[in-house]
Design an enzyme around this catalytic site. Structure first.
Site, short mmCIF file in Angstrom:
data_model
loop_
_atom_site.label_atom_id
_atom_site.label_comp_id
_atom_site.label_asym_id
_atom_site.label_seq_id
_atom_site.Cartn_x
_atom_site.Cartn_y
_atom_site.Cartn_z
N TYR A 112 11.13 11.87 7.80
CA TYR A 112 9.83 12.15 7.59
C TYR A 112 9.52 13.41 7.25
O TYR A 112 8.41 13.63 6.24
CB TYR A 112 9.14 11.78 8.95
CG TYR A 112 8.74 10.34 9.14
CD1 TYR A 112 9.77 9.38 9.89
CD2 TYR A 112 7.71 9.66 8.60
CE1 TYR A 112 9.72 8.03 10.01
CE2 TYR A 112 7.55 8.27 8.70
CZ TYR A 112 8.39 7.75 9.30
OH TYR A 112 8.16 6.25 9.48
N VAL A 121 -0.10 7.12 4.44
CA VAL A 121 -0.24 8.14 5.56
C VAL A 121 -0.01 9.35 4.70
O VAL A 121 0.38 10.38 5.51
CB VAL A 121 1.20 7.79 6.31
CG1 VAL A 121 0.92 6.68 7.05
CG2 VAL A 121 2.38 7.86 5.65
N HIS A 180 -2.52 3.07 9.42
CA HIS A 180 -0.99 3.50 9.56
C HIS A 180 -0.74 4.97 10.07
O HIS A 180 0.44 5.43 10.01
CB HIS A 180 -0.29 3.24 8.27
CG HIS A 180 -0.19 1.56 8.33
ND1 HIS A 180 0.24 0.98 7.26
CD2 HIS A 180 -0.60 0.56 9.12
CE1 HIS A 180 0.03 -0.40 7.40
NE2 HIS A 180 -0.55 -0.39 8.47
P1 OAD Z 1 4.18 -2.02 -1.06
O1 OAD Z 1 5.14 -1.05 -1.67
O2 OAD Z 1 4.57 -3.19 -0.37
O3 OAD Z 1 3.37 -2.38 -2.31
C1 OAD Z 1 2.68 -1.67 -3.66
C2 OAD Z 1 2.01 -2.36 -4.29
O4 OAD Z 1 1.27 -1.23 -5.24
C3 OAD Z 1 2.67 -3.38 -4.88
O5 OAD Z 1 1.88 -4.53 -5.01
C4 OAD Z 1 2.46 -2.83 -6.57
O6 OAD Z 1 2.65 -3.81 -7.42
C5 OAD Z 1 1.48 -2.11 -6.30
N1 OAD Z 1 1.40 -0.91 -7.53
C6 OAD Z 1 2.52 -0.06 -8.01
N2 OAD Z 1 2.24 0.73 -8.76
C7 OAD Z 1 0.88 0.78 -8.84
C8 OAD Z 1 -0.45 1.33 -9.57
N3 OAD Z 1 0.04 2.54 -10.46
N4 OAD Z 1 -1.34 1.05 -9.41
C9 OAD Z 1 -1.92 0.07 -8.64
N5 OAD Z 1 -0.99 -0.73 -7.76
C10 OAD Z 1 0.44 -0.39 -7.95
O7 OAD Z 1 3.15 -0.87 -0.32
P2 OAD Z 1 1.91 -1.29 0.70
O8 OAD Z 1 1.52 -2.69 0.15
O9 OAD Z 1 1.23 -0.12 0.67
O10 OAD Z 1 3.52 0.11 6.71
O11 OAD Z 1 2.88 -1.57 1.83
C11 OAD Z 1 2.07 -2.05 3.20
C12 OAD Z 1 2.83 -1.03 4.28
O12 OAD Z 1 4.11 -1.80 4.34
C13 OAD Z 1 2.84 0.15 4.24
O13 OAD Z 1 1.63 0.99 4.63
C14 OAD Z 1 3.91 0.54 5.48
C15 OAD Z 1 4.91 -0.63 4.75
O14 OAD Z 1 5.65 -1.07 5.79
C16 OAD Z 1 3.89 1.07 7.75
O15 OAD Z 1 4.60 1.76 7.47
C17 OAD Z 1 3.26 0.71 8.95
#
Ligand code: OAD
Length: 254
Positions: free
Chosen positions: A68, A104, A120
């Site tokens: 981290y 975060v 989160h």
């Molecule tokens: P993910 O990595 O699961 O998803 C990222 C999303 O962003 C994907 O749908 C990509 O297609 C999209 N993406 C990539 N580049 C982009 C851009 N330039 N503009 C817009 N979208 C783009 O990340 P999260 O959905 O945030 O939880 O993940 C949710 C949670 O899973 C996180 O908060 C974390 C993880 O476990 C905890 O740590 C509790």
């Protein structure tokens, strides 16, 4: 259904109550890796349960703390990108605006967003693993992880780990905004991780128009009425803001 910047800008200009949920994709253009993206996903190299869980921390506190610390150093060097800046602008333009983030990294606040619901937690803060006290600063020159000055427990990042509950007040506020809004934007999230992933559906069930902003609609949960605005959030949100309020200012000053 795929929609367009113009159509969503129209909705944004008229919306009275807007809720936004952001995920790692919003910070991707600030150089912060997402979790599950094939090209940049950090999970592809790590087993989340090993590092982002209370069990992982109990097993290897120093390794988790250092992982981290590395992410924190990266985050503190990162700058808000046009997506963060556009969301701060929308907050200034829409009377009832709620920004909910799964991120975060604190970049929404750095971009000027005044009120950010952090579902989160925030990697820039730590908390004591025993008494739960949250700290913005800590002595980083001794034992790894550092100890809580009050009770001697190990300090840990103030983020939600796998298997942990979300901060109750944050999730309650996020749920209320999802019920109340008339426009819900889900931006840069794979929308897979509960309970945050339910928020767009809650909004949809309560009559809101739900727009997913993402370069792809692959892997996204589908549903009648959910519209996809395809593209990178930095570009899309900047276009949305200028189209939504350029229209208003032209109407006001022809
Ligand atoms: P993910 O990595 O699961 O998803 C990222 C999303 O962003 C994907 O749908 C990509 O297609 C999209 N993406 C990539 N580049 C982009 C851009 N330039 N503009 C817009 N979208 C783009 O990340 P999260 O959905 O945030 O939880 O993940 C949710 C949670 O899973 C996180 O908060 C974390 C993880 O476990 C905890 O740590 C509790």
């Amino acid at each position: 259904m795929i929609t367009t910047v113009e159509a969503v800008a129209e909705l944004l200009a008229q919306a009275e109550r807007v809720a936004v949920l952001t995920g790692a994709g919003v910070s991707a253009e600030s150089g912060i890796p997402t979790f599950r993206d094939a090209m940049t996903g950090m999970w592809s190299r790590f087993d989340p349960a090993e590092l982002a869980s209370p069990e992982g921390f109990a097993r290897q506190p120093a390794m988790v703390w250092n992982w981290y610390a590395e992410r924190r150093a990266h985050v503190t060097k990162a700058k808000p990108n046009p997506a963060h800046l556009a969301l701060a602008e929308i907050e200034r333009r829409v009377d009832r605006f709620t920004l909910i983030t799964q991120n975060v990294d604190g970049l929404h606040q750095a971009a000027g967003s005044g009120r950010v619901i952090e579902l989160h937690g925030n990697i820039r803060r730590v908390k004591c693993s025993l008494d739960g006290q949250v700290k913005e600063e800590w002595a980083a020159d001794g034992e790894v992880p550092p100890r809580c000055p009050d009770c001697g427990g190990h300090l840990r990042p103030d983020v939600v780990w796998f298997g942990e509950l979300l901060p109750a007040r944050a999730f309650q506020e996020a749920g209320a905004a999802s019920v109340d809004c008339d426009l819900f934007l889900s931006i840069g999230t794979s929308n897979l991780v509960e309970p945050a992933a339910s928020l767009p559906w809650t909004a949809h069930r309560h009559g809101a128009t739900v727009i997913v902003v993402n370069p792809t609609d692959e892997g996204q949960r589908r549903g009648p009425g959910i519209q996809y605005l395809l593209g990178n959030s930095g570009e899309i949100l900047a276009q949305l803001v200028s189209a939504a309020w350029r229209k208003t200012s032209e109407a006001a000053h022809p």
